[in-house]
Design a protein around this motif. Sequence first.
Motif, short mmCIF file in Angstrom:
data_model
loop_
_atom_site.label_atom_id
_atom_site.label_comp_id
_atom_site.label_asym_id
_atom_site.label_seq_id
_atom_site.Cartn_x
_atom_site.Cartn_y
_atom_site.Cartn_z
N MET A 1 -17.17 43.26 95.61
CA MET A 1 -18.32 43.97 96.85
C MET A 1 -19.25 42.89 97.41
O MET A 1 -19.96 42.39 96.22
N ASN A 2 -19.83 42.98 98.55
CA ASN A 2 -20.66 42.05 99.05
C ASN A 2 -22.72 42.75 98.97
O ASN A 2 -21.73 43.42 98.65
N CYS A 3 -22.86 41.11 98.55
CA CYS A 3 -24.20 42.00 98.00
C CYS A 3 -25.73 41.95 99.11
O CYS A 3 -26.29 43.27 98.84
N GLY A 4 -24.92 41.66 100.14
CA GLY A 4 -25.68 42.28 101.65
C GLY A 4 -25.65 43.86 102.43
O GLY A 4 -26.36 44.23 102.51
N PHE A 5 -24.33 44.33 102.02
CA PHE A 5 -23.76 45.27 101.95
C PHE A 5 -24.44 46.42 101.07
O PHE A 5 -25.19 47.31 101.17
N ILE A 6 -24.71 46.02 99.80
CA ILE A 6 -25.15 46.99 98.80
C ILE A 6 -26.71 46.65 99.31
O ILE A 6 -27.04 47.79 99.01
N ASP A 7 -27.31 46.17 99.63
CA ASP A 7 -28.76 45.72 100.35
C ASP A 7 -28.95 46.85 101.05
O ASP A 7 -30.25 47.63 101.64
N PHE A 8 -28.56 46.66 102.02
CA PHE A 8 -27.77 47.21 103.22
C PHE A 8 -28.19 49.08 102.86
O PHE A 8 -28.94 49.71 103.29
N VAL A 9 -27.12 49.54 102.05
CA VAL A 9 -27.06 50.85 101.72
C VAL A 9 -28.13 51.14 100.89
O VAL A 9 -28.51 52.52 101.11
N SER A 10 -28.87 50.31 100.63
CA SER A 10 -30.22 50.76 99.83
C SER A 10 -31.33 51.38 100.23
O SER A 10 -31.80 51.84 100.46
N VAL A 11 -31.52 50.16 101.76
CA VAL A 11 -32.31 50.33 102.57
C VAL A 11 -32.15 51.60 103.47
O VAL A 11 -32.92 52.02 103.37
N PHE A 12 -31.21 52.60 103.47
CA PHE A 12 -30.62 53.40 103.67
C PHE A 12 -30.72 53.97 103.89
O PHE A 12 -31.12 54.87 104.41
#
Length: 66
Positions: A1-12
Amino acid sequence: MNCGFIDFVSVFLLGIGLAMDAFSVCVGYGVCFKNANVSSALRLAGTTAAFQMAMPLMGWLTGAVL
């Protein structure tokens, strides 16, 4: 999984949680405060928004320093 996607989900998810928290605080104050007017509602909304913005910012700054 892409680290940028995880960061986006966490912020969301953090944003959703903070929005629910701010909403419940404002609803609680609205139920208890009988003589509400536009000025007091805007003051409450501004104060709540400032604290909801400051809390993640302080956590981020603390994590960046440590």
